[in-house]
Design a protein around this motif. Sequence first.
Motif, PDB file in Angstrom:
ATOM      1  N   GLN A  41       0.848  -1.202   0.000  1.00 42.97           N
ATOM      2  CA  GLN A  41       0.000   0.000   0.000  1.00 42.97           C
ATOM      3  C   GLN A  41       0.887   1.258   0.000  1.00 42.97           C
ATOM      4  O   GLN A  41       1.941   1.269   0.647  1.00 42.97           O
ATOM      5  CB  GLN A  41      -0.838  -0.017   1.289  1.00 42.97           C
ATOM      6  CG  GLN A  41      -1.932   1.022   1.342  1.00 42.97           C
ATOM      7  CD  GLN A  41      -2.647   1.036   2.702  1.00 42.97           C
ATOM      8  OE1 GLN A  41      -2.031   0.786   3.735  1.00 42.97           O
ATOM      9  NE2 GLN A  41      -3.917   1.349   2.689  1.00 42.97           N
ATOM     10  N   ILE A  42       0.465   2.274  -0.738  1.00 42.87           N
ATOM     11  CA  ILE A  42       1.174   3.562  -0.670  1.00 42.87           C
ATOM     12  C   ILE A  42       0.311   4.512   0.155  1.00 42.87           C
ATOM     13  O   ILE A  42      -0.813   4.831  -0.222  1.00 42.87           O
ATOM     14  CB  ILE A  42       1.435   4.176  -2.062  1.00 42.87           C
ATOM     15  CG1 ILE A  42       2.174   3.178  -2.976  1.00 42.87           C
ATOM     16  CG2 ILE A  42       2.260   5.457  -1.934  1.00 42.87           C
ATOM     17  CD1 ILE A  42       2.457   3.701  -4.379  1.00 42.87           C
ATOM     18  N   TYR A 167       9.087  -2.234   4.386  1.00 42.74           N
ATOM     19  CA  TYR A 167       8.430  -0.911   4.387  1.00 42.74           C
ATOM     20  C   TYR A 167       9.460   0.160   4.027  1.00 42.74           C
ATOM     21  O   TYR A 167      10.587   0.110   4.504  1.00 42.74           O
ATOM     22  CB  TYR A 167       7.831  -0.598   5.755  1.00 42.74           C
ATOM     23  CG  TYR A 167       6.768  -1.581   6.172  1.00 42.74           C
ATOM     24  CD1 TYR A 167       5.455  -1.428   5.757  1.00 42.74           C
ATOM     25  CD2 TYR A 167       7.096  -2.685   6.961  1.00 42.74           C
ATOM     26  CE1 TYR A 167       4.486  -2.343   6.115  1.00 42.74           C
ATOM     27  CE2 TYR A 167       6.132  -3.609   7.328  1.00 42.74           C
ATOM     28  CZ  TYR A 167       4.826  -3.434   6.904  1.00 42.74           C
ATOM     29  OH  TYR A 167       3.870  -4.345   7.259  1.00 42.74           O
ATOM     30  N   SER A 193       5.556  -0.768  -4.839  1.00 44.06           N
ATOM     31  CA  SER A 193       4.371  -1.086  -4.051  1.00 44.06           C
ATOM     32  C   SER A 193       3.557  -2.212  -4.679  1.00 44.06           C
ATOM     33  O   SER A 193       3.222  -3.190  -4.009  1.00 44.06           O
ATOM     34  CB  SER A 193       3.532   0.184  -3.897  1.00 44.06           C
ATOM     35  OG  SER A 193       2.225  -0.144  -3.571  1.00 44.06           O
ATOM     36  N   ILE A 200       4.576   1.511   1.595  1.00 47.02           N
ATOM     37  CA  ILE A 200       5.295   2.786   1.418  1.00 47.02           C
ATOM     38  C   ILE A 200       4.564   3.924   2.125  1.00 47.02           C
ATOM     39  O   ILE A 200       3.346   4.056   2.002  1.00 47.02           O
ATOM     40  CB  ILE A 200       5.453   3.106  -0.092  1.00 47.02           C
ATOM     41  CG1 ILE A 200       6.392   2.059  -0.739  1.00 47.02           C
ATOM     42  CG2 ILE A 200       6.001   4.509  -0.317  1.00 47.02           C
ATOM     43  CD1 ILE A 200       6.527   2.182  -2.235  1.00 47.02           C
TER      44      ILE A 200
END
Lengths: 331, 270
Positions: A41-42, A167, A193, A200
């Motif tokens: 996920q961003i 991460y 991602s 991120i």
Amino acid sequence: MIEVQNLQKIYNVKRRQSFFKSYKESIEAVKDISMKIEAGQIVGLLGINGAGKTTTIKMLTTLIEPTSGTYSFDGINAIENPSFVKNKINMIAGGERMIYWRLTAYENLWYYGQLYGIDNNTLKNRIESLLQMVGLEDKANLPVETFSKGMKQRLQIARGMINDPKYIFLDEPTIGLDAVVTKELHDEIRKLSKVREKGILLTSHYLAEVEELCDYIYLVNKGELVVEGTKKDLTEYVYNRKQYCFSVQGMDENIIMRLHNYLISLDIDVEIVQQDDRAIITSKFELSSALAQFAIKENLIIKELYEIEPSLEQAVIKLSQQICREAESIA
Amino acid sequence: MNFKVFCATIKKGIQIRIRAYPVSFMVGCILTSFYTILGSYLMYHYFFLGQLSESFELNARTTDYMSYAIVGSLMYQFIVRTCLNVSRTLITELREGTLESLMLAPFKRTSYFLGNMTMQTVLTIGETAVAAVIGIAFGFRISDFNLYHFIVAISLSLYGFFGLSLMLGCVMLYTRDTYISQNTLFAIIFLVCGITFPKEALPYCLQLFGNVIPVTDAVTLMRASLLGGLTDSEFLYLGLQEFILGTIYIVAGMPLMKHVEHIALEQMEG
């Protein structure tokens, strides 16, 4: 998953009053921030008025300790286990920091690889693939001081990936870069991602960048969370009224007046502004079908009819203005 | 100790020095040593007319003043170069923008500092050797060389200097100053640690002050290994004293450095 609850950071700083006098001051850089970051996920961290974005990132990377709050990293207490966290994260900052200018690109990555205790064979392969990923394989043996800004930034991305982190924290990663390099970096971030499943956290001054890249956004003001959600959630939170663009052949003041009379029966607060041959309609109700019916009823040929989606930038600016007004009224 | 970090830090340091070796700084350090020797030479030959008091001979355990002063000057140059560079490592990282990326990596600081110390020692040995050759022209003579004592003196000196570098590094990083802190320390070392004259010539309080700096005993041990003047038991006693003092500095310096690192990282924000 990274999960922080009620994170707070107070800095005790020394301020100089005069040449001989100084005094201590406590600054609450982060008051209360709770957030989550999942793999793949961003997440965007947007700030208004000295929001404490960088302080938040530094707490998440365990570079500094929070004054209070909890920080869970894949179910482990991150505040008590910073080494565990450091092995699984990395940070990429904007500007030309975080790399040794007098070393070559390869030497930089090799040195950081050694600091992370990566075995030499794995490190060699990883350096080669990272240099290829950021397009610096031909420049691997050139000192960084001969690199352009964009090349340095790309090397930073490779450095940030040297320990294959789960991460990644991106602090203003495209600051000072030109449009072409920025576009390349955006593609790279997206790939990290979506293809490589990295979680991120992105902070940026460029709202368009956050809008383009982020799946979920946290908006903070003066160290406090103001609102969170997807881009759509945020704009809806700010704009509780919808805007439509409506244009028909032969649009004139007469049609605008008839349109106003038609719509006022549906929404007494409806606003219509004429812009060239378009009518910009603002209402708290869904009006797209009503506008289509108006055209049919009046035998008009529709040229344009769509809902205007406010940009994140507009929403943040509006929210920022609202916050300032609220602060002034309290004062 | 993490050998990967230790070796990588040495390699990185050498690579950087090869590309940007501060030649003028190195020449400056050798010149400082040269001027100190020259000053001692002029004073000894033209001011004291080659006459030494009995008290000097008693405290210095030698009648060869020029060799006494030259060994002191060479040691002083050695301290300045190693101490200065090791203590400056973190503040240099801070200034060059690499401190955060360094601190993000999960490695033990001891290996990093020891790597820097080793790299700097190798370079400084070369520079000190050049200064020693200059010293020969001014009358430097190794009159009573003891290899065993020399190895012990070198090892204990490096141990003590490492501890001192850590403490100086903490001050530099905390105050974000390199100029005032380093020059103050080096001036104090020159005055109270028996570089060109025996510390016994100083008031008692300054002698005590000199005794808590792990340079005084290191200089005495090195002189003894090259010029003699100490019995084995005296050498052992001083060696033990230097070891204890160095240990105190290292034991206090390492956690203090960690604490100061945190302060430095917070100051970058606050």
